[in-house]
Design a protein around this motif. Structure first.
Motif, mmCIF file in Angstrom:
data_model
loop_
_atom_site.group_PDB
_atom_site.id
_atom_site.type_symbol
_atom_site.label_atom_id
_atom_site.label_comp_id
_atom_site.label_asym_id
_atom_site.label_seq_id
_atom_site.Cartn_x
_atom_site.Cartn_y
_atom_site.Cartn_z
ATOM 1 N N ALA A 1 0.846 -1.209 0.000
ATOM 2 C CA ALA A 1 0.000 0.000 0.000
ATOM 3 C C ALA A 1 0.877 1.253 0.000
ATOM 4 C CB ALA A 1 -0.921 0.002 1.214
ATOM 5 N N VAL A 2 1.958 1.223 0.760
ATOM 6 C CA VAL A 2 2.881 2.369 0.802
ATOM 7 C C VAL A 2 3.545 2.539 -0.566
ATOM 8 C CG1 VAL A 2 5.039 3.222 1.819
ATOM 9 C CG2 VAL A 2 3.261 2.268 3.297
ATOM 10 N N ALA A 3 3.930 1.403 -1.157
ATOM 11 C CA ALA A 3 4.604 1.460 -2.467
ATOM 12 C C ALA A 3 3.685 2.013 -3.554
ATOM 13 C CB ALA A 3 5.114 0.071 -2.849
ATOM 14 N N ALA A 4 2.372 1.918 -3.345
ATOM 15 C CA ALA A 4 1.427 2.488 -4.322
ATOM 16 C C ALA A 4 1.456 4.017 -4.262
ATOM 17 C CB ALA A 4 0.019 1.970 -4.041
ATOM 18 N N ASP A 5 1.868 4.542 -3.121
ATOM 19 C CA ASP A 5 1.890 5.997 -2.891
ATOM 20 C C ASP A 5 3.275 6.600 -3.090
ATOM 21 O OD1 ASP A 5 -0.602 6.706 -2.152
ATOM 22 O OD2 ASP A 5 -0.042 7.456 -0.157
ATOM 23 N N VAL A 6 4.275 5.823 -2.735
ATOM 24 C CA VAL A 6 5.656 6.319 -2.693
ATOM 25 C C VAL A 6 6.497 5.392 -3.559
ATOM 26 C CG1 VAL A 6 7.643 6.637 -1.140
ATOM 27 C CG2 VAL A 6 5.344 7.063 -0.289
ATOM 28 N N SER B 1 1.505 10.247 18.141
ATOM 29 C CA SER B 1 0.809 9.399 17.174
ATOM 30 C C SER B 1 1.833 8.542 16.442
ATOM 31 C CB SER B 1 0.073 10.276 16.150
ATOM 32 O OG SER B 1 1.015 11.040 15.428
ATOM 33 N N ALA B 2 1.325 7.476 15.824
ATOM 34 C CA ALA B 2 2.145 6.732 14.853
ATOM 35 C C ALA B 2 1.806 7.362 13.509
ATOM 36 C CB ALA B 2 1.781 5.247 14.879
ATOM 37 N N SER B 3 2.789 8.013 12.911
ATOM 38 C CA SER B 3 2.525 8.799 11.693
ATOM 39 C C SER B 3 2.071 7.893 10.552
ATOM 40 C CB SER B 3 3.789 9.547 11.282
ATOM 41 O OG SER B 3 4.293 10.262 12.381
ATOM 42 N N MET B 4 1.553 8.535 9.504
ATOM 43 C CA MET B 4 1.066 7.781 8.346
ATOM 44 C C MET B 4 2.247 7.049 7.677
ATOM 45 S SD MET B 4 -1.402 9.264 5.558
ATOM 46 C CE MET B 4 -1.737 8.466 4.019
ATOM 47 N N PRO B 5 2.153 5.727 7.508
ATOM 48 C CA PRO B 5 3.308 4.981 6.987
ATOM 49 C C PRO B 5 3.877 5.518 5.673
ATOM 50 C CG PRO B 5 1.729 3.457 7.915
ATOM 51 C CD PRO B 5 1.074 4.808 7.965
ATOM 52 N N SER B 6 3.023 6.001 4.755
ATOM 53 C CA SER B 6 3.600 6.490 3.490
ATOM 54 C C SER B 6 4.414 7.757 3.711
ATOM 55 C CB SER B 6 2.520 6.709 2.424
ATOM 56 O OG SER B 6 1.530 7.558 2.907
ATOM 57 N N LEU B 7 4.004 8.591 4.656
ATOM 58 C CA LEU B 7 4.794 9.799 4.945
ATOM 59 C C LEU B 7 6.100 9.415 5.662
ATOM 60 C CD1 LEU B 7 5.104 12.848 4.896
ATOM 61 C CD2 LEU B 7 3.674 12.995 6.945
ATOM 62 N N VAL B 8 5.988 8.465 6.588
ATOM 63 C CA VAL B 8 7.180 7.950 7.275
ATOM 64 C C VAL B 8 8.180 7.432 6.232
ATOM 65 C CG1 VAL B 8 8.010 6.070 8.756
ATOM 66 C CG2 VAL B 8 5.956 7.333 9.411
ATOM 67 N N ALA C 1 12.257 1.601 14.887
ATOM 68 C CA ALA C 1 12.458 0.191 14.506
ATOM 69 C C ALA C 1 12.799 0.072 13.020
ATOM 70 C CB ALA C 1 11.198 -0.613 14.829
ATOM 71 N N LEU C 2 12.135 0.888 12.187
ATOM 72 C CA LEU C 2 12.446 0.841 10.750
ATOM 73 C C LEU C 2 13.909 1.232 10.528
ATOM 74 C CD1 LEU C 2 9.227 2.517 9.250
ATOM 75 C CD2 LEU C 2 9.783 0.077 9.269
ATOM 76 N N LEU C 3 14.357 2.249 11.250
ATOM 77 C CA LEU C 3 15.759 2.684 11.127
ATOM 78 C C LEU C 3 16.705 1.585 11.603
ATOM 79 C CD1 LEU C 3 15.399 6.389 12.333
ATOM 80 C CD2 LEU C 3 16.341 5.676 10.121
ATOM 81 N N CYS C 4 16.345 0.931 12.734
ATOM 82 C CA CYS C 4 17.191 -0.148 13.260
ATOM 83 C C CYS C 4 17.270 -1.276 12.240
ATOM 84 C CB CYS C 4 16.624 -0.696 14.567
ATOM 85 S SG CYS C 4 16.749 0.435 15.958
ATOM 86 N N ASN C 5 16.135 -1.576 11.617
ATOM 87 C CA ASN C 5 16.114 -2.649 10.622
ATOM 88 C C ASN C 5 17.037 -2.326 9.454
ATOM 89 O OD1 ASN C 5 14.987 -3.944 8.050
ATOM 90 N ND2 ASN C 5 14.027 -5.141 9.671
ATOM 91 N N ARG C 6 17.010 -1.050 9.050
ATOM 92 C CA ARG C 6 17.776 -0.647 7.859
ATOM 93 C C ARG C 6 19.276 -0.504 8.148
ATOM 94 N NH1 ARG C 6 20.729 0.337 4.632
ATOM 95 N NH2 ARG C 6 20.747 1.795 2.880
ATOM 96 N N LEU C 7 19.614 0.079 9.323
ATOM 97 C CA LEU C 7 21.016 0.457 9.560
ATOM 98 C C LEU C 7 21.702 -0.346 10.672
ATOM 99 C CD1 LEU C 7 20.565 4.317 9.363
ATOM 100 C CD2 LEU C 7 21.861 2.931 7.741
ATOM 101 N N GLY C 8 20.890 -1.139 11.408
ATOM 102 C CA GLY C 8 21.435 -1.816 12.589
ATOM 103 C C GLY C 8 21.267 -0.914 13.797
ATOM 104 N N HIS C 9 20.875 -1.506 14.941
ATOM 105 C CA HIS C 9 20.494 -0.658 16.075
ATOM 106 C C HIS C 9 21.643 0.189 16.628
ATOM 107 C CE1 HIS C 9 21.111 -4.462 18.758
ATOM 108 N NE2 HIS C 9 22.250 -3.847 18.547
ATOM 109 N N ALA C 10 22.875 -0.252 16.433
ATOM 110 C CA ALA C 10 24.007 0.501 16.994
ATOM 111 C C ALA C 10 24.151 1.862 16.321
ATOM 112 C CB ALA C 10 25.289 -0.302 16.835
ATOM 113 N N ALA C 11 23.516 2.020 15.161
ATOM 114 C CA ALA C 11 23.657 3.277 14.409
ATOM 115 C C ALA C 11 22.533 4.263 14.727
ATOM 116 C CB ALA C 11 23.641 2.968 12.912
#
Ligand code: SAM
Length: 384
Positions: free
Chosen positions: A14-19, A91-98, A125-135
């Motif tokens: 759904a996000v990929a349909a927007d972004v 709030s948990a922001s809108m995923p497509s904007l995130v 968590a998305l950032l940790c997934n992408r870069l590793g939590h130490a970053a």
């Protein structure tokens, strides 16, 4: 057992349909259980007032809760009552904007990132997934939110630095950062962000109540500069500890009788201009501590606009007036002069869309707006 993997995959689609979603962020969304970060949220009525708590632990709510967690929608997780109003504070922001903001952050392996506004911890968590939590480091002004987010992250095996403090100070203990991402909006760029950024580093941050999303690169010592992105990014404001909502950001509308003797004038600014989000943003950049409200009739049609700060107000009324000479009422400090100056430059620069607008900010507190190139500053007649 919740089949969240399927739901998260659908959310990524759904996000990929927007972004135009890059593979690593698609992967991060697919692998991150959003429901884990939003165990409950508040439903809103048609005036955007929080009404009912939808709690995932409640059997009657469970299905509605889970479906909402994996829809591309913002979920309100906290509000405070203030002066008889319900003010949304997290709030948990809108995923497509995130996702759009994360892509704009242009991270590379090995980058260290500071997030301002931990909230639920989902974005962290998305950032940790992408870069590793130490970053990753993240800061929220609200100690309860920061503690809960940290626990949720830890339960998934992520150990980023999460601190409860004022994000306007950055996070000196884990600095410097190659990237700073703010998920709350600042009136102007805090000096600490500039100082804690590595050379060539990037800040992605919503600015002002006008929904500007600034993408600023550190181009010199103590200086960041860059354009606004095409996206409208309306975020709750950065506020100081102990103040659920800053008095200065969305102040109560001062009444005309409260602002003293009023100064009458006329304006040629047309009604339709107030429909244009780029004009409202342009004005917000001239009035970073101000706010815009609409005057509407019983059918909710716009009949005027109000520009105000905590103790100043100016308004234009389009009802029953000679076209082109609409009446303005304002305090004796003439707040409307700023609106007229903004409109003159708006016209002179051919009604610029937001991507032509640039910002340069310095850690000595200076900040200015430019058009197309940094050597074309816009004379900003700021409010006093
Ligand atoms: C839109 S929410 C953040 C959403 C979050 N990134 C997420 O994924 O759930 C904005 C957050 O900014 C926080 N905030 C407001 N003022 C702040 C400040 N001065 N410093 C740090 N955080 C702040 C609020 O407490 C709120 O949790």
């Amino acid at each position: 057992m919740i089949d969240w993997e399927r739901l998260a995959k659908e959310l990524a689609e759904a996000v990929a349909a927007d972004v135009n979603l890059e593979a690593p962020w698609r992967e991060a969304i697919t692998r991150t259980p959003r429901h884990h970060f939003v165990p409950r949220f508040w439903d809103l009525d048609q005036n955007n007032n929080p009404t009912e708590l939808v709690d995932g632990a409640h059997p009657d709510h469970r299905e509605r809760w889970l479906t909402a967690c994996y829809r591309n929608q913002v979920l309100i997780t906290q509000w405070h009552g203030q002066r008889g109003r319900r003010i949304i504070t997290s709030s948990a922001s809108m995923p497509s904007l995130v996702a759009q903001m994360l892509q704009t952050l242009d991270v590379h392996d090995g980058n260290r990132v500071l997030e301002i506004g931990t909230g639920t911890g989902y974005n962290t968590a998305l950032l940790c997934n992408r870069l590793g939590h130490a970053a990753v480091a993240s800061v929220d002004i609200d100690p309860l939110l920061a503690a809960e987010a940290q626990q949720r992250l830890n339960r998934l095996g992520y150990q980023p630095v999460v601190e409860a403090s004022d994000g306007a100070n950055g996070l000196p203990s884990a600095a410097p950062y190659d990237r700073i991402l703010s998920t709350c909006s600042a009136a102007t760029v805090p000096a600490a962000w500039i100082d804690q950024l590595t050379d060539g580093g990037l800040i992605v941050a919503p600015l002002t109540y006008g929904g500007a999303l600034a993408v600023l690169r550190k181009t010199a010592l103590g200086e960041v500069s860059g354009h606004l992105a095409a996206e409208q990014a309306y975020f709750m404001p950065l506020h100081a500890a102990g103040e659920p909502m800053p008095n200065g950001f969305v102040p109560d509308l001062p009444q005309l009788s409260e602002i003293g003797a009023s100064h009458e004038a006329t304006t040629a600014i047309p009604l339709k201009l107030w429909n244009n989000p780029d004009w409202r943003l342009w004005l917000a950049l001239h009035l970073p501590h101000g706010h815009i409200a609409d005057l509407v009739n019983e059918h909710m049609d716009r009949t005027g606009a109000i520009v105000y700060t905590a103790d100043r107000r100016a308004q234009v009324d389009y009802a029953a007036a000679e076209p082109g000479r609409w009446p303005v009422t304002q305090d004796r400090d003439r707040l409307w002069d700023t609106v007229e100056a903004a409109w003159q430059s708006w016209t002179r620069f051919d009604e610029p869309d937001r991507t032509r607008i640039g910002i340069t900010a310095r850690s000595d507190g200076q900040q200015w707006v430019w058009i197309d190139e940094p050597d074309q500053p816009v004379p900003v007649h700021r409010e006093r």
